[in-house]
Design a protein around this motif. Structure first.
Motif, PDB file in Angstrom:
ATOM      1  N   ILE A  88       2.737  -8.556   1.383  1.00 56.63           N
ATOM      2  CA  ILE A  88       3.816  -7.630   1.027  1.00 56.63           C
ATOM      3  C   ILE A  88       4.987  -8.392   0.423  1.00 56.63           C
ATOM      4  CG2 ILE A  88       5.576  -6.078   1.975  1.00 56.63           C
ATOM      5  CD1 ILE A  88       3.408  -5.133   3.982  1.00 56.63           C
ATOM      6  N   THR A  89       5.364  -9.491   1.048  1.00 55.63           N
ATOM      7  CA  THR A  89       6.469 -10.313   0.531  1.00 55.63           C
ATOM      8  C   THR A  89       6.139 -10.857  -0.858  1.00 55.63           C
ATOM      9  OG1 THR A  89       7.074 -10.940   2.786  1.00 55.63           O
ATOM     10  CG2 THR A  89       7.904 -12.339   1.008  1.00 55.63           C
TER      11      THR A  89
ATOM     12  N   ILE B  80       0.361   1.743   0.654  1.00 55.05           N
ATOM     13  CA  ILE B  80      -0.301   2.948   1.142  1.00 55.05           C
ATOM     14  C   ILE B  80      -1.623   2.576   1.811  1.00 55.05           C
ATOM     15  CG2 ILE B  80      -1.425   5.116   0.455  1.00 55.05           C
ATOM     16  CD1 ILE B  80       0.746   5.275  -1.802  1.00 55.05           C
ATOM     17  N   ALA B  81      -2.379   1.671   1.171  1.00 48.77           N
ATOM     18  CA  ALA B  81      -3.691   1.277   1.707  1.00 48.77           C
ATOM     19  C   ALA B  81      -3.586   0.602   3.072  1.00 48.77           C
ATOM     20  CB  ALA B  81      -4.408   0.359   0.716  1.00 48.77           C
ATOM     21  N   ILE B  82      -2.520  -0.162   3.301  1.00 42.26           N
ATOM     22  CA  ILE B  82      -2.415  -0.843   4.602  1.00 42.26           C
ATOM     23  C   ILE B  82      -1.688  -0.004   5.648  1.00 42.26           C
ATOM     24  CG2 ILE B  82      -2.661  -3.169   3.689  1.00 42.26           C
ATOM     25  CD1 ILE B  82       0.346  -3.535   3.993  1.00 42.26           C
ATOM     26  N   CYS B  83      -0.749   0.832   5.221  1.00 41.91           N
ATOM     27  CA  CYS B  83      -0.011   1.649   6.196  1.00 41.91           C
ATOM     28  C   CYS B  83      -0.789   2.896   6.613  1.00 41.91           C
ATOM     29  CB  CYS B  83       1.339   2.062   5.620  1.00 41.91           C
ATOM     30  SG  CYS B  83       2.491   0.690   5.439  1.00 41.91           S
ATOM     31  N   TRP B  84      -1.577   3.443   5.697  1.00 40.85           N
ATOM     32  CA  TRP B  84      -2.371   4.639   5.974  1.00 40.85           C
ATOM     33  C   TRP B  84      -3.805   4.398   5.506  1.00 40.85           C
ATOM     34  CZ3 TRP B  84       2.448   5.100   3.484  1.00 40.85           C
ATOM     35  CH2 TRP B  84       3.472   5.550   4.329  1.00 40.85           C
ATOM     36  N   PRO B  85      -4.547   3.560   6.222  1.00 40.12           N
ATOM     37  CA  PRO B  85      -5.882   3.178   5.758  1.00 40.12           C
ATOM     38  C   PRO B  85      -6.868   4.332   5.628  1.00 40.12           C
ATOM     39  CG  PRO B  85      -5.479   2.358   7.988  1.00 40.12           C
ATOM     40  CD  PRO B  85      -4.201   2.934   7.494  1.00 40.12           C
ATOM     41  N   ASN B  86      -6.643   5.425   6.333  1.00 39.34           N
ATOM     42  CA  ASN B  86      -7.555   6.573   6.259  1.00 39.34           C
ATOM     43  C   ASN B  86      -7.035   7.681   5.359  1.00 39.34           C
ATOM     44  OD1 ASN B  86      -9.354   5.370   8.075  1.00 39.34           O
ATOM     45  ND2 ASN B  86      -8.099   6.063   9.796  1.00 39.34           N
TER      46      ASN B  86
END
Length: 147
Positions: free
Chosen positions: A8-9, A130-136
């Motif tokens: 992220i950084t 989005i992919a890492i915070c809401w993987p589903n």
């Protein structure tokens, strides 16, 4: 999850350079890839080395046609591939989808503002978040659309 602060950084750094100079330095993408492979080899997260390489290849080959047609830059291609190594194969597909959706919103906004093009790293970084915070999220979206 704290390990994801690393890419992220580095994504923030990539976005800064892309917005400011319309170029993502190879050093940023190399650091993203190397840290992904390092944490994978040290088994600090759940992605296996094979899955990291699959994620990298999926990201690379999914974006390559757009790079060859001058629709997206080489730095963006390398950024997607490096981030794919962090996510692994399955999660990279969702990441690509969300990056494309964010890119579409940016393209429409850019067009409405009367500009011709825009830096794509912000869309890539948004798709990654989005992919890492809401993987589903993609699975749930598909289920919602099916009814």
């Amino acid at each position: 999850m704290w390990l994801m602060l690393i890419p992220i950084t580095l994504c923030v750094e990539a976005v800064y350079h892309d917005v400011k100079r319309r170029e993502i330095p190879d050093s940023v993408n190399a650091r993203i890839l190397l840290t992904a492979l390092l944490v994978t080899c040290l088994t600090w997260h759940s992605v296996t080395l094979a899955d990291a390489l699959i994620g990298m290849l999926i990201g690379f080959f999914a974006v390559l046609p757009f790079t060859l047609k001058d629709g997206i830059g080489g730095g963006d291609l390398k950024l997607v591939a490096a981030l794919g190594a962090w996510l692994g194969g399955g999660a990279t597909l969702g990441f690509l989808f969300w990056s494309a959706m964010c890119g579409m919103v940016m393209a429409i906004t850019t067009h409405l503002l009367g500009r011709k093009d825009f830096p794509f790293a912000p869309a890539i970084a948004s798709g990654f978040l989005i992919a890492i915070c809401w993987p589903n999220a993609l699975t749930r979206l598909i289920e919602l659309l099916r009814g």
